[in-house]
Enzyme design. Structure first.
Site, PDB file in Angstrom:
ATOM      1  N   GLU A  33       0.361   7.372  -4.955  1.00  0.00           N
ATOM      2  CA  GLU A  33      -1.070   7.417  -5.278  1.00  0.00           C
ATOM      3  C   GLU A  33      -1.417   8.757  -5.945  1.00  0.00           C
ATOM      4  OE1 GLU A  33      -4.311   5.093  -2.982  1.00  0.00           O
ATOM      5  OE2 GLU A  33      -4.554   7.130  -2.268  1.00  0.00           O
ATOM      6  N   LYS A  50     -10.130  -3.623  -7.145  1.00  0.00           N
ATOM      7  CA  LYS A  50     -11.275  -3.765  -6.225  1.00  0.00           C
ATOM      8  C   LYS A  50     -12.468  -4.349  -6.973  1.00  0.00           C
ATOM      9  CE  LYS A  50     -10.338   0.426  -3.474  1.00  0.00           C
ATOM     10  NZ  LYS A  50     -10.868   1.744  -3.116  1.00  0.00           N
ATOM     11  N   LYS A  63     -13.015   7.576   5.162  1.00  0.00           N
ATOM     12  CA  LYS A  63     -13.637   8.721   4.497  1.00  0.00           C
ATOM     13  C   LYS A  63     -14.984   8.310   3.892  1.00  0.00           C
ATOM     14  CE  LYS A  63     -12.802  12.090   0.860  1.00  0.00           C
ATOM     15  NZ  LYS A  63     -11.879  12.689  -0.091  1.00  0.00           N
ATOM     16  N   HIS A  90      22.563  -2.759   6.201  1.00  0.00           N
ATOM     17  CA  HIS A  90      22.891  -4.179   6.347  1.00  0.00           C
ATOM     18  C   HIS A  90      21.928  -5.032   5.541  1.00  0.00           C
ATOM     19  CE1 HIS A  90      25.822  -3.162   9.451  1.00  0.00           C
ATOM     20  NE2 HIS A  90      24.969  -2.192   9.725  1.00  0.00           N
ATOM     21  N   GLU A 127     -11.887  -3.455   3.533  1.00  0.00           N
ATOM     22  CA  GLU A 127     -11.014  -3.865   4.634  1.00  0.00           C
ATOM     23  C   GLU A 127     -11.515  -3.295   5.962  1.00  0.00           C
ATOM     24  OE1 GLU A 127     -10.079  -2.531   1.767  1.00  0.00           O
ATOM     25  OE2 GLU A 127      -8.152  -3.313   1.070  1.00  0.00           O
ATOM     26  N   GLY A 179      -7.988  11.566   1.030  1.00  0.00           N
ATOM     27  CA  GLY A 179      -7.617  10.567   2.040  1.00  0.00           C
ATOM     28  C   GLY A 179      -6.159  10.666   2.449  1.00  0.00           C
ATOM     29  N   ARG A 180      -5.255  10.774   1.466  1.00  0.00           N
ATOM     30  CA  ARG A 180      -3.820  10.769   1.805  1.00  0.00           C
ATOM     31  C   ARG A 180      -3.328  12.123   2.304  1.00  0.00           C
ATOM     32  NH1 ARG A 180      -5.015   9.776  -3.428  1.00  0.00           N
ATOM     33  NH2 ARG A 180      -4.374  11.270  -5.011  1.00  0.00           N
TER      34      ARG A 180
HETATM   35  O1  F6P Z   1      -7.119   2.657  -1.871  1.00  0.00           O
HETATM   36  C1  F6P Z   1      -7.709   3.830  -2.232  1.00  0.00           C
HETATM   37  C2  F6P Z   1      -8.212   4.659  -1.113  1.00  0.00           C
HETATM   38  O2  F6P Z   1      -9.350   5.300  -1.577  1.00  0.00           O
HETATM   39  C3  F6P Z   1      -7.203   5.664  -0.582  1.00  0.00           C
HETATM   40  O3  F6P Z   1      -7.075   6.759  -1.393  1.00  0.00           O
HETATM   41  C4  F6P Z   1      -7.778   5.949   0.755  1.00  0.00           C
HETATM   42  O4  F6P Z   1      -6.879   6.625   1.574  1.00  0.00           O
HETATM   43  C5  F6P Z   1      -8.097   4.551   1.223  1.00  0.00           C
HETATM   44  O5  F6P Z   1      -8.568   3.914   0.045  1.00  0.00           O
HETATM   45  C6  F6P Z   1      -9.085   4.435   2.346  1.00  0.00           C
HETATM   46  O6  F6P Z   1     -10.329   4.991   2.004  1.00  0.00           O
HETATM   47  P1  F6P Z   1     -11.414   5.313   3.094  1.00  0.00           P
HETATM   48  O7  F6P Z   1     -10.861   6.321   4.031  1.00  0.00           O
HETATM   49  O8  F6P Z   1     -12.604   5.820   2.326  1.00  0.00           O
HETATM   50  O9  F6P Z   1     -11.735   4.035   3.830  1.00  0.00           O
END
Ligand code: F6P
Length: 543
Positions: free
Chosen positions: A354, A511, A208, A385, A214, A268-269
């Protein structure tokens, strides 16, 4: 506004809960043979069984009063009107617009502007792209058709499509494999790329913000892998992006024509329904992706119109509130008896935790009561199990949520009946337990040599509440409705706790510290300004 905790409706529920404190679920069943009929709800061919919750038929109407006191219908209207109900980020919350499709779809406006033309344009772009990839018309830089798609994203840009791709694997398009890479640990990308051919691999960079550490690191490494094999000009045929930040997509080197937009009013979620669903649409085909949207829309209509006592998301929210705040349960185990729904617990961890793992309300004040219990889980029967021992005899009260389909998605003879038997057996055992007298009688009937010695180990306290959701089958429509049901449950709980369920400030602090530690770990800065533990750990990693 009066905190909900101080309202007569809340006090009423408290008194009612107090009266039920010492009541055992097995007695509730014994005294009321109509309990299942009175505490289960049907929607189309779905069945939501709440009868194994620690409630009585009087409980739900009392909880439903809270729905009205908190003005959930008013908040639904505000969401649908595009008001900035994500108040800390001043954003509308309109994932419902992404599935507001069909001939009767009304405009949905943000700041006076109808968002639907943009939604439809991106869907159309996705459809054309999927068709081109599936037909082998979209070719890599060396002219080969695409055989593998790698989605690089994390959190909401990963969990939804990843979970749904697994859930709908029975509907997969032949000749196209879809992979997901999320973790910053290079092992994730390296092991995924190990089996792939750059000439036939397409990357989707899904973020987003297009700033997430990452995703950007994995995207850079993927680009290096590709350009190392095919040269810099190959990026145009092997990288597409999904983002709200199209300027950053272009700066990364991805052709704006290969970018799929979404908007800041999609959290995002909650973004599976947007272009974030592109890897899923590639995996199952665009028509099935549309069926997923249609399922979500059907659940939207149900949520917007059904009274709370017949409304699945509302009932799930009210029962969660009851368990969290009136009988003090601290965790909920999500137990899909469906291998295909194996990633649902992980997906719902983000969606629910979240959104609702918060303690400060919309007025900047403490909520004043526990909010969301910890959500965790594993598919059955595997969990039986592993950790069910603790559920049955560990002495911790928690709530379980079973999800199972009436018909299997892989109808191998002999499997599904046993799966259903195990699912229903677990909720029955958790509910009724086994007394010492029953345990002893059983041992004696079996001719066990030392019934008195073994009997204490065979006691099951029971009284562990659970919900069972029986779905007709797992298909795109049903999955869409299922996910939307949980989204609206989250929305409802946000209203009941007077929380902003759409921000996530709690993820920022870690972060921020990671950014300050990185130069110390890289050896570019002195180790200072940190506690002795962190300093010691960093020092131990430096060459
Ligand atoms: O970890 C927080 C967060 O902002 C989530 O809410 C989101 O889904 C994820 O990181 C990934 O964010 P982006 O889509 O901006 O890479």
């Amino acid at each position: 506004m009066t905190p909900i905790l101080n309202t007569p409706a809340w006090k009423h529920v408290e008194r009612h809960a107090h009266g039920l404190r010492d009541v055992h679920l097995r007695d509730l069943f014994a005294h009321d043979p109509t309990r299942f009929a009175r505490l289960s709800v049907r929607w189309n061919d779905w069945l939501l069984d709440l009868s194994k919750q620690r409630i009585t038929p009087d409980t739900l109407p009392l909880l439903a009063d809270l729905w009205h006191v908190a003005d959930v219908p008013g908040w639904i209207a505000r969401m649908r009107a595009g008001e900035p109900i994500n108040h800390t980020e001043n954003r509308a919350v309109l994932h419902i617009a992404l599935r507001n499709l069909g001939p009767d779809a009304a405009p949905i406006r943000v700041a006076g502007q109808d968002v639907m033309p943009d939604v439809l344009a991106v869907l159309d772009k996705m459809r054309k792209f999927c068709t081109a990839v599936h037909a082998g018309q979209w070719r890599g830089a060396t002219g080969e058709p695409i055989t593998d798609v790698v989605n690089i994203g994390i959190g909401g840009s990963d969990l939804g499509p990843r979970m749904a791709t697994q859930a709908l694997a029975a509907f997969r398009m032949p000749h196209l494999r879809v992979h997901y890479v999320a973790n910053l640990d290079g092992a994730d990308l390296a092991t995924t790329l190990a089996g792939l051919d750059p000439r036939t691999t397409l990357f989707i960079i899904a973020s987003k913000t297009f700033t997430t550490q990452e995703t950007m690191q994995n995207a850079v490494s993927a680009r290096n892998w590709l350009t190392g094999a095919l040269g810099a000009t190959a990026v145009g045929r092997h990288f597409v992006a999904v983002s709200t930040a199209l300027d950053k997509v272009a700066a990364f080197g991805i052709d704006p024509d290969n970018a799929f937009a979404f908007w800041d009013w999609v959290g995002g979620r909650f973004s599976l329904w947007s272009a974030i669903g592109l890897p899923l649409a590639l995996a199952i085909g665009f028509e099935r992706f549309e069926a997923l949207l249609a399922g979500a829309r059907a659940m939207d209509e149900h949520f917007f119109t059904a009274p709370p006592l017949e409304n699945l998301p509302a009932l799930l929210a009210l029962v969660e509130l009851w368990n969290a705040d009136f009988i003090n349960l601290q965790t909920r185990a999500l137990l899909p008896y469906s291998q295909s729904l194996g990633l649902l617990p992980r997906y719902l961890q983000q969606l629910e935790m979240e959104s609702l793992g918060k303690q400060i309300d919309r007025d900047g004040k403490p909520v004043g009561c526990p909010t969301l219990p910890i959500v965790w889980g594993e598919p059955g029967t595997n969990g039986q199990h592993a950790f069910y021992q603790l559920l049955h005899q560990g002495g911790r009260a928690l709530s379980c949520e079973f999800i199972v389909c009436r018909t299997p998605d892989y109808p191998l003879p002999g499997h599904h009946e046993k799966l259903l038997a195990n699912c229903f057996a677990q909720s029955a055992a958790l509910m009724k337990g086994k007394t010492e007298a029953e345990a002893r009688a059983e041992l004696m009937a079996a001719g066990a040599p030392a019934p008195d010695f073994l009997a204490p180990y065979k006691i099951f306290p029971g009284n562990q509440p659970s919900t069972t959701l029986l779905l007709p089958r797992l298909d795109p429509f049903t999955l869409g409705a299922l996910i939307a049901m949980y989204e609206h449950k989250v929305f409802t709980l946000g209203v009941l706790w007077h929380l902003d369920a759409f921000d996530q400030w709690g993820v920022e602090y870690g972060k921020q510290i990671a950014n300050s530690l990185l130069p110390m770990i890289e050896g570019k800065a002195k180790i200072e300004g940190v506690d002795s533990s962190t300093a010691g750990l960093i020092a131990a990693c430096r060459p």
